[in-house]
Design an enzyme around this catalytic site. Structure first.
Site, PDB file in Angstrom:
ATOM      1  N   ASP A 172     -43.455  32.637  -2.714  1.00  0.00           N
ATOM      2  CA  ASP A 172     -43.164  34.023  -2.376  1.00  0.00           C
ATOM      3  C   ASP A 172     -42.678  34.840  -3.556  1.00  0.00           C
ATOM      4  OD1 ASP A 172     -43.656  34.428   0.509  1.00  0.00           O
ATOM      5  OD2 ASP A 172     -42.337  32.688   0.670  1.00  0.00           O
ATOM      6  N   GLU A 213     -46.304  36.672  12.792  1.00  0.00           N
ATOM      7  CA  GLU A 213     -45.918  35.537  11.958  1.00  0.00           C
ATOM      8  C   GLU A 213     -44.422  35.633  11.737  1.00  0.00           C
ATOM      9  OE1 GLU A 213     -47.637  34.964   8.077  1.00  0.00           O
ATOM     10  OE2 GLU A 213     -49.649  35.003   8.951  1.00  0.00           O
TER      11      GLU A 213
END
Ligand SMILES: Cc1ncc(COP(=O)(O)O)c(C=O)c1O
Lengths: 266, 404
Positions: free
Chosen positions: A56, A45
């Site tokens: 995040d 990824e």
């Protein structure tokens, strides 16, 4: 090899898949990606940096800022992907990021560029099924897998909508929260993954809060894949130039743990 | 591209879209929550008891209706159109922000939420949120960019006095957009007990709609007051725009009155020709941030750029999606005013009317000052005086070179 077969091959191995995340443009990304592959990652990824990474935690936020601070552009991210594809024709690569950088020049532009760079799938954190038109059709037209997220808040009523139009694999977010924070209880992960697997044949990979080989092994027993991000991104942040060596070592320990787990979806 | 619909007041569609704009661009974790919120908002809209409680608090706690005021000396000084103000700076807590906070905390209570979070830039929305949390006895966490914590210390202290926890946000540029990111991060991690009171008419659907609806009390009152006082509607409405909530609150009830023109005023900072402004509509392009599609300040790769304005409340790189739509429909006109012009307007209002305005509505006043003189003396401008300037006196003193 086609995008679909690279991803489906990765999930058809005799063992669960290890999915490894790093942020593009943070450190020597080419060397870091090679280290992940050498360490035994089954799927890569590649994070596209964004100024406002709302989903995040601190580790990946910092990686985004390091990357942007170093001047990383969308063209750089695509170049990193394309070079990776040249070096590793068989390893699936997924672009992960936020909507705005992806659709800035239009969904068609991005889907073409991702295809040309050899990406097999795209995870866009802030495009839920309700806004699929913003990117989904353009990806599907070019056989790039739109990989969706399911979470602990995705109830049975909603799940079909999440599964509809997604492919490659389903990313089960183990905790209601941001990346890199606490880990969910294995019981809840197991229950949710088995619930999801009753509704779909696409593989289910579990991520968010997975840091150690022990945790990864535990999850690999109940899912088709395990995603590790923040722990790797922290190594990049800490070791800079020397990160590839550390990444290779750590990925190898994760791979050993994940690959020796019994395959859940047999 | 502007087609003429029968009404400008039936937006958004059932998916939360205002034309191309708006929507629900959020992480999957939040999707079920905003669907819940939408369901609960629909139920509240249909519940006369909810409306009664909202109206009651606005009257007895906030102090509504706010006055409609004819600014006679300012009108004389400008030498053109009559200038009227909707005096939302007289509300409890000193700005329009409280209207929306009352509505949202009642929704939070309906939903059984026990913890409130919010983002704030200037601190006005933070103060209003901390206020309603104290009023209803709910714990409150306010996210505020570390830069803004420095710029707006009196409001930080106010929030603390009211019992809120103020969390300085150091990520990114450490201003309003980063505070909003942190609010969203808190929310995904605390989905079960937490209600996020968003402070402007932006964010994922249904926020832009419900914030607009709660703020529309401004325009509804003003419409009635104008009828009562002069027997007609104003010719032009003017309001400052950060995220766009005070402007929509004033404009929305007038959108279907074709004789009423409207002007939204963005912050031009040091000027629209450079990078240091906060004019998303005039200087930005469409994109996706904080759950909605709208005009954003961004670079060619879609990275968000920092806004600049002397006014911390206008310093946001986005704008509510309904404004993006109203601009494209050409129903509302948009302009921008520099820091310098806003400062002059600030002083002009102090001296002509004995009112110290916030720096946000000072932008609206500056726009009024530019156009009033070219309008006939029997024409009527109504501007939203959406906040008072107590919070800004330190900023203004510094810019005027005065030591305090
Ligand atoms: C007094 C005042 N006016 C205007 C604004 C800008 O917000 P909006 O455009 O949503 O009214 C703020 C924001 O803090 C404010 O405090």
């Amino acid at each position: 090899m086609s995008a679909e077969s690279r991803l489906s091959n990765a999930f058809s191995k005799p063992h669960p898949a290890l999915v490894c995340f790093v942020t593009a443009g943070d450190g020597d990304t080419a060397a870091n990606l090679d280290a992940l592959v050498e360490g035994g990652a089954d799927v890569i990824e590649l994070g596209m940096p964004f100024t406002d990474p709302m989903a995040d935690g601190p580790a990946i936020q910092a990686a985004n800022l390091r990357s942007l601070g170093a001047g990383t552009t969308t063209a750089d991210v695509l170049r990193i992907a394309r070079k990776f594809r040249e070096r590793h024709p068989e390893v699936p690569l997924v672009l992960m990021g936020y909507a705005n950088p992806m659709i800035r020049r239009g969904p068609e532009w991005f889907a073409n560029a991702a295809k040309e760079a050899g990406a097999d799938g795209v995870i866009c954190v802030d495009i839920p099924p309700e806004e699929d038109d913003a990117l989904g059709p353009a990806l599907r037209e070019r056989s790039i897998a739109p990989i969706r997220l399911a979470t602990p808040t995705t109830d049975a009523k909603r799940l079909p909508q999440v599964l509809e139009g997604s492919s490659g694999f389903l990313y089960y977010v183990a905790v209601a929260g941001i990346t890199g924070m606490q880990q969910a209880a294995i019981e809840s992960i197991e229950a949710n993954v088995s619930r999801i697997k009753q509704s779909t044949d696409i593989p289910v990979a579990v991520g968010f809060g997975v840091r150690t080989p022990e945790q990864a092994a535990e999850i690999a027993e109940v899912a088709d894949g395990v995603v590790v991000g923040s722990a790797l991104v922290e190594l990049v942040g800490e070791h800079g130039e020397k990160a590839p060596e550390k990444l290779r070592e750590y990925t190898a320990s994760l791979a050993k743990a994940v690959h020796s787990a019994a395959k859940a979806s047999a | 591209m502007a087609s003429n619909p029968n009404t400008y007041r039936n937006q958004p569609d059932e998916r939360g879209h205002f034309g191309d704009y708006g929507g629900r661009y959020v992480a999957e974790t939040l999707m079920p929550l905003i669907l819940d919120l939408e369901r609960e908002y629909r139920a509240a809209q249909a519940d006369p008891e909810f409306q009664r409680e909202f109206d009651d608090l606005l009257e007895h706690y906030v102090g509504r209706p706010s006055p409609l005021y004819f600014a006679e000396r300012l009108t004389e000084a400008l030498g053109g159109a009559q200038v009227w103000f909707k005096r939302d700076e007289l509300n409890h807590t000193g700005a329009h922000k409280i209207n929306n906070c009352i509505g949202q905390i009642l929704l939070a209570r309906r939903m059984g939420k026990t913890r409130i979070i919010a983002e704030t830039g200037a601190g006005q929305h933070g103060v209003a949120t901390a206020t309603v949390c104290a009023r209803f006895g709910l714990p409150c966490v306010i996210y505020m960019g570390a830069e803004d914590v420095k710029r707006q210390s009196p409001n930080v202290f106010r929030m603390k006095l009211l019992g809120a926890e103020v969390v300085p946000v150091t990520s990114g540029g450490a201003t309003l957009k980063d505070a909003m990111n942190e609010g969203l991060r808190d929310w995904v991690a605390n989905v079960h007990d937490t209600f996020y009171i968003i402070g402007t008419a932006a964010g994922p659907h249904p926020y832009p709609e419900l914030v607009r609806d709660f703020q529309s009390v401004i325009g509804r009152e003003a419409r009635q007051q104008m009828q009562d006082r002069i027997g007609r509607l104003p010719d032009l409405l003017v309001a400052a725009i950060g995220g766009g909530s005070n402007a929509l609150g004033l404009f929305h009830p007038f959108l279907d009155d074709p004789e009423v023109k409207m002007l939204g005023v963005e912050a031009a900072g040091h000027g629209l020709d450079g990078d240091e402004h906060a004019a998303s509509l005039l200087g930005g392009v469409p994109g996706v941030l904080h759950g909605n599609k709208t005009y954003l300040l961004q670079d060619e790769d879609g990275q968000i750029t920092e806004g600049h304005s002397i006014s911390a409340g206008l310093d946001y790189p986005g704008i509510g999606p309904e404004h993006a739509w109203l601009k494209e429909m050409e129903r509302v006109e948009y302009t921008a005013v520099t820091d310098e012009e806003a400062l002059e307007a600030f002083q002009l209002l102090c001296r002509t009317e004995g009112i110290i305005p916030a720096l946000e509505p000072s932008h609206a006043i500056a726009a009024v000052a530019k156009i009033a003189k070219d309008m006939p003396k029997d024409s009527v401008i109504l501007a939203n005086l959406c906040g008072r300037g107590d919070k800004d006196i330190f900023t203004v003193a510094e810019r005027l070179g005065v030591e305090m």
